[in-house]
Design a protein around this motif. Structure first.
Motif, short mmCIF file in Angstrom:
data_model
loop_
_atom_site.label_atom_id
_atom_site.label_comp_id
_atom_site.label_asym_id
_atom_site.label_seq_id
_atom_site.Cartn_x
_atom_site.Cartn_y
_atom_site.Cartn_z
N ARG A 252 0.83 -1.21 0.00
CA ARG A 252 0.00 0.00 0.00
C ARG A 252 0.86 1.26 0.00
NH1 ARG A 252 -1.67 1.68 6.01
NH2 ARG A 252 -2.50 3.41 4.82
N TRP A 253 2.12 1.13 0.44
CA TRP A 253 3.00 2.29 0.48
C TRP A 253 3.85 2.42 -0.79
CZ3 TRP A 253 1.39 5.33 4.01
CH2 TRP A 253 0.88 4.81 5.20
N ILE A 254 3.78 1.40 -1.64
CA ILE A 254 4.63 1.36 -2.83
C ILE A 254 3.82 1.62 -4.10
CG2 ILE A 254 6.13 -0.13 -4.24
CD1 ILE A 254 6.82 -1.69 -1.71
N HIS B 128 12.05 -0.80 1.11
CA HIS B 128 10.95 -1.48 1.82
C HIS B 128 11.55 -2.66 2.57
CE1 HIS B 128 10.93 -2.85 -2.45
NE2 HIS B 128 11.10 -4.02 -1.86
N LEU B 129 10.94 -2.96 3.71
CA LEU B 129 11.41 -4.04 4.57
C LEU B 129 10.28 -5.02 4.83
CD1 LEU B 129 13.31 -2.00 7.34
CD2 LEU B 129 14.36 -3.43 5.55
N HIS B 130 10.65 -6.27 5.06
CA HIS B 130 9.70 -7.21 5.64
C HIS B 130 9.37 -6.69 7.05
CE1 HIS B 130 7.99 -10.82 7.35
NE2 HIS B 130 8.00 -11.40 6.16
N VAL C 45 17.51 0.09 7.04
CA VAL C 45 17.45 0.98 5.86
C VAL C 45 18.34 2.20 6.07
CG1 VAL C 45 15.91 2.58 4.64
CG2 VAL C 45 15.25 0.20 4.92
N THR C 46 18.36 2.71 7.29
CA THR C 46 19.21 3.87 7.58
C THR C 46 20.68 3.50 7.38
OG1 THR C 46 17.53 4.70 9.09
CG2 THR C 46 19.75 5.58 9.36
N GLU C 47 21.03 2.25 7.61
CA GLU C 47 22.42 1.80 7.41
C GLU C 47 22.69 1.51 5.93
OE1 GLU C 47 23.79 -0.99 10.38
OE2 GLU C 47 25.08 -2.02 8.93
N ASP D 12 1.40 10.42 4.11
CA ASP D 12 1.24 9.91 5.48
C ASP D 12 2.21 8.77 5.79
OD1 ASP D 12 -0.02 8.30 3.62
OD2 ASP D 12 -1.73 7.82 4.90
N ASN D 13 3.26 8.64 4.98
CA ASN D 13 4.24 7.57 5.23
C ASN D 13 5.33 8.09 6.19
OD1 ASN D 13 5.97 5.42 5.25
ND2 ASN D 13 5.85 5.03 3.04
N ALA D 14 4.96 8.18 7.46
CA ALA D 14 5.90 8.74 8.45
C ALA D 14 7.19 7.93 8.58
CB ALA D 14 5.19 8.87 9.80
C1 LIG Z 1 9.75 2.69 5.37
C2 LIG Z 1 10.41 1.54 6.14
C3 LIG Z 1 11.48 0.88 5.29
C4 LIG Z 1 11.05 2.14 7.41
O1 LIG Z 1 11.50 1.07 8.22
P1 LIG Z 1 12.24 1.39 9.60
O2 LIG Z 1 12.51 0.10 10.27
O3 LIG Z 1 11.48 2.41 10.35
O4 LIG Z 1 13.60 2.07 9.12
P2 LIG Z 1 15.08 1.67 9.51
O5 LIG Z 1 15.41 0.33 9.00
O6 LIG Z 1 15.94 2.79 9.10
O7 LIG Z 1 15.01 1.57 11.10
C5 LIG Z 1 14.74 2.71 11.89
C6 LIG Z 1 14.08 2.27 13.16
O8 LIG Z 1 14.96 1.36 13.81
C7 LIG Z 1 15.36 1.92 15.09
N1 LIG Z 1 16.76 1.51 15.24
C8 LIG Z 1 17.18 0.46 15.99
N2 LIG Z 1 18.49 0.31 15.86
C9 LIG Z 1 18.93 1.28 15.04
C10 LIG Z 1 20.21 1.64 14.54
N3 LIG Z 1 21.30 0.93 14.84
N4 LIG Z 1 20.30 2.70 13.69
C11 LIG Z 1 19.21 3.41 13.35
N5 LIG Z 1 17.97 3.11 13.80
C12 LIG Z 1 17.83 2.07 14.63
C13 LIG Z 1 15.10 3.40 14.96
O9 LIG Z 1 14.91 3.98 16.22
C14 LIG Z 1 13.84 3.39 14.14
O10 LIG Z 1 12.75 2.97 14.90
P3 LIG Z 1 11.58 4.02 15.32
O11 LIG Z 1 11.02 4.55 14.04
O12 LIG Z 1 10.65 3.16 16.08
O13 LIG Z 1 12.29 5.07 16.12
C15 LIG Z 1 9.36 0.47 6.57
O14 LIG Z 1 8.40 1.07 7.40
C16 LIG Z 1 8.65 -0.19 5.39
O15 LIG Z 1 9.18 -1.09 4.75
N6 LIG Z 1 7.40 0.27 5.09
C17 LIG Z 1 6.61 -0.30 4.02
C18 LIG Z 1 7.15 0.04 2.65
C19 LIG Z 1 7.40 1.52 2.48
O16 LIG Z 1 6.71 2.34 3.04
N7 LIG Z 1 8.41 1.86 1.66
C20 LIG Z 1 8.71 3.23 1.35
C21 LIG Z 1 7.86 3.72 0.26
S1 LIG Z 1 8.19 5.44 -0.08
#
Ligand SMILES: CC(C)(COP(=O)(O)OP(=O)(O)OC[C@H]1O[C@@H](n2cnc3c(N)ncnc32)[C@H](O)[C@@H]1OP(=O)(O)O)[C@@H](O)C(=O)NCCC(=O)NCCS
Length: 180
Positions: A36-38, A103-105, A114-116, A140-142
């Motif tokens: 839904r986010w993609i 995107h992540l499972h 993803v941040t890494e 709304d994709n926070a």
């Molecule tokens: C968008 C998406 C990839 C974000 O995933 P995410 O896990 O929040 O992102 P990251 O992998 O960077 O991880 C960050 C989270 O891990 C936490 N974290 C734990 N260890 C961490 C570390 N070593 N470094 C950074 N963050 C860490 C952070 O605090 C953060 O969590 P929080 O949001 O609860 O504070 C995910 O929600 C997703 O796949 N959504 C569905 C698909 C999608 O929306 N894709 C994008 C379309 S535009």
């Protein structure tokens, strides 16, 4: 697949997808809460392994056609599990703009994967070279916006171009990335 570069970070390996990843690709992309986010509406979750293999082939062909672009599997080094994807793709309906995506499972969120992983692809994009990289998402994709903020991408607010309807738009330029 053979000539797509792999990368390593502290916890992750980024590599080309393979046909053998199809079950995991299906597990990720058959989920409405991921797709839904993609997807532009209508949301179309994957239905079977054939579609998952096709997804792998489409990304492989895209990379072969334009090596600046592609999808990389994010593999957790400690488990070998494919957590999800980071990708570089064209911005649709633009004149050659490039966006980063991810995107992540759901079993692999909240770990900073993803941040890494994303900085590796931004560095790659700027090496190729590209002057700027965008990230576009539903407004709304926070979680996705928070990734951009953690990466230090500039928030350009809400735009109404390239995709139908409104998108939240982030961008980073080579200069901003280099001096971040
Ligand atoms: C968008 C998406 C990839 C974000 O995933 P995410 O896990 O929040 O992102 P990251 O992998 O960077 O991880 C960050 C989270 O891990 C936490 N974290 C734990 N260890 C961490 C570390 N070593 N470094 C950074 N963050 C860490 C952070 O605090 C953060 O969590 P929080 O949001 O609860 O504070 C995910 O929600 C997703 O796949 N959504 C569905 C698909 C999608 O929306 N894709 C994008 C379309 S535009």
């Amino acid at each position: 697949m053979a000539d797509q570069e792999s990368y390593e970070t502290t916890r992750l390996r980024l590599r080309a997808y393979r046909e053998s990843d199809a079950p995991r690709v299906l597990d990720i992309h058959s989920r409405y809460d991921v797709r839904r986010w993609i997807d532009d509406p209508p949301v179309t979750p994957m239905r079977d392994l054939a579609e998952a293999r096709e997804w792998v082939h489409v990304w492989d062909a895209l990379h072969a056609a334009d090596p600046r672009l592609g999808a990389w599997a994010i593999v957790a080094k400690d488990t070998g599990v494919v957590a999800g994807t980071v990708l570089l793709a064209s911005v649709p309906n633009s004149d050659g703009l490039v966006q980063i995506g991810w995107h992540l499972h759901p079993d692999s969120t909240g770990r900073g994967y993803v941040t890494e992983a994303a900085p590796v692809l931004l560095a790659r994009a700027f090496e190729h070279p590209m002057p700027e990289v965008y990230a576009l998402m539903f407004i709304d994709n926070a979680p996705s916006a928070e990734v951009c903020e953690r990466l230090g991408m500039r928030d350009l607010g809400i735009v109404e171009k390239w995709y139908e309807g409104e998108s939240r738009c982030f961008r980073t330029t080579y200069e901003e990335w280099r001096t971040r």
